[in-house]
Design an enzyme around this catalytic site. Structure first.
Site, PDB file in Angstrom:
ATOM      1  N   LYS A  85      12.877 -93.424   5.330  1.00 24.04           N
ATOM      2  CA  LYS A  85      12.160 -93.659   4.079  1.00 24.04           C
ATOM      3  C   LYS A  85      13.015 -93.144   2.918  1.00 24.04           C
ATOM      4  O   LYS A  85      13.482 -91.995   2.944  1.00 24.04           O
ATOM      5  CB  LYS A  85      10.817 -92.918   4.151  1.00 24.04           C
TER       6      LYS A  85
HETATM    7  O1  G3P Z   1       2.944 -91.744   1.879  1.00 20.79           O
HETATM    8  C1  G3P Z   1       2.921 -92.141   0.577  1.00 20.79           C
HETATM    9  C2  G3P Z   1       1.571 -92.405  -0.058  1.00 20.79           C
HETATM   10  O2  G3P Z   1       0.742 -93.107   0.810  1.00 20.79           O
HETATM   11  C3  G3P Z   1       0.957 -91.211  -0.732  1.00 20.79           C
HETATM   12  O3  G3P Z   1      -0.380 -91.361  -1.061  1.00 20.79           O
HETATM   13  O4  G3P Z   1      -2.548 -90.422  -1.785  1.00 20.79           O
HETATM   14  O5  G3P Z   1      -0.452 -89.074  -2.075  1.00 20.79           O
HETATM   15  O6  G3P Z   1      -0.883 -91.057  -3.497  1.00 20.79           O
HETATM   16  P1  G3P Z   1      -1.099 -90.413  -2.164  1.00 20.79           P
END
Ligand code: G3P
Length: 225
Positions: A85
């Site tokens: 990633k």
């Molecule tokens: O893994 C990346 C993403 O899904 C993060 O989500 O909820 O931290 O904005 P969030």
């Protein structure tokens, strides 16, 4: 059919939903790894083993080209099903070009526009991670970006190889809308996956069936289960 990924580094959660056949892959990020408080390499190796051969995203923390390439190669060596990633920054695009040419699949993360996703796909990313929840948080239309991206992908058919991996999903409606649009993958926290499968009427219905059955068995012992 939209694939479901878990957005977590918590092995217990991954095992729980994997046993139900719901885990098509796992995405992690530095924040999620740190939250579990365990060693990065060991955590990724354990997750990869649990969900093999499904893909597991392991993010680089370097922000320069050489560092990302070196961490990318290191992460990929941890397990066959590792996807590297990489953040959507210019150095990340360079690293994506290099690593993808070596056959290492890349998930480009921190995408906040359909154009950024196009750029990531062009650089060679196999997975495009647009963050919808964080766009919603600042009053922009996260799902609108997914609609644009899915429409672009559809317009190019077989020529658009990268998968649209909807990230930063916050609730079940996000999953529903992404599926209706035809997104390839949705990655979600365990709490969201839980809400997809639970419904109070299912529990009430089951209780009623069993109450009726047990009552009848008491009244008519000839009934056998
Ligand atoms: O893994 C990346 C993403 O899904 C993060 O989500 O909820 O931290 O904005 P969030």
């Amino acid at each position: 059919m939209m694939k479901f990924y878990l957005d977590t580094a918590n092995l217990a959660s991954i095992k729980k939903y994997n046993a139900m056949g719901l885990v098509d892959g796992v995405t992690t990020n530095p924040s999620l790894i740190v939250k579990e408080g365990a060693d990065f390499e060991e955590t990724i190796k354990a997750i990869c083993k649990e969900v093999y051969p499904n893909p597991v995203s392991a993010e680089v923390t370097a922000t320069d080209y050489e560092g990302m390439v070196s961490e990318g190669k290191r992460n990929k060596a941890w397990a066959e099903n590792v996807v590297v990633k990489i953040p959507m920054i210019p150095e990340g695009l360079k690293a994506t070009k290099t690593l993808s040419k070596m056959g290492i699949p890349i998930n480009m993360t921190l995408i906040f526009s359909a154009n950024q996703a196009l750029v990531a796909a062009k650089a060679g990313a196999s997975y495009l991670s647009p963050f919808i929840g964080r766009l919603d948080d600042i009053g922009q239309d996260g799902m609108g970006m997914i609609a644009d991206l899915v429409a672009i992908k559809r317009a190019y058919g077989e020529r658009f190889k990268a998968e649209v991996l909807v990230a930063s999903i916050r609730h079940p409606i996000h999953v529903l809308q992404a599926a209706k649009l035809g997104a390839d993958i949705g990655t979600m926290p365990a709490e969201v996956m839980d809400k997809l499968l639970m419904h109070p009427l299912t529990d009430i219905g089951l209780k009623r069936f069993l109450d009726d059955w047990n009552k009848a068995k008491k009244e008519r012992p000839s009934i056998t289960a």
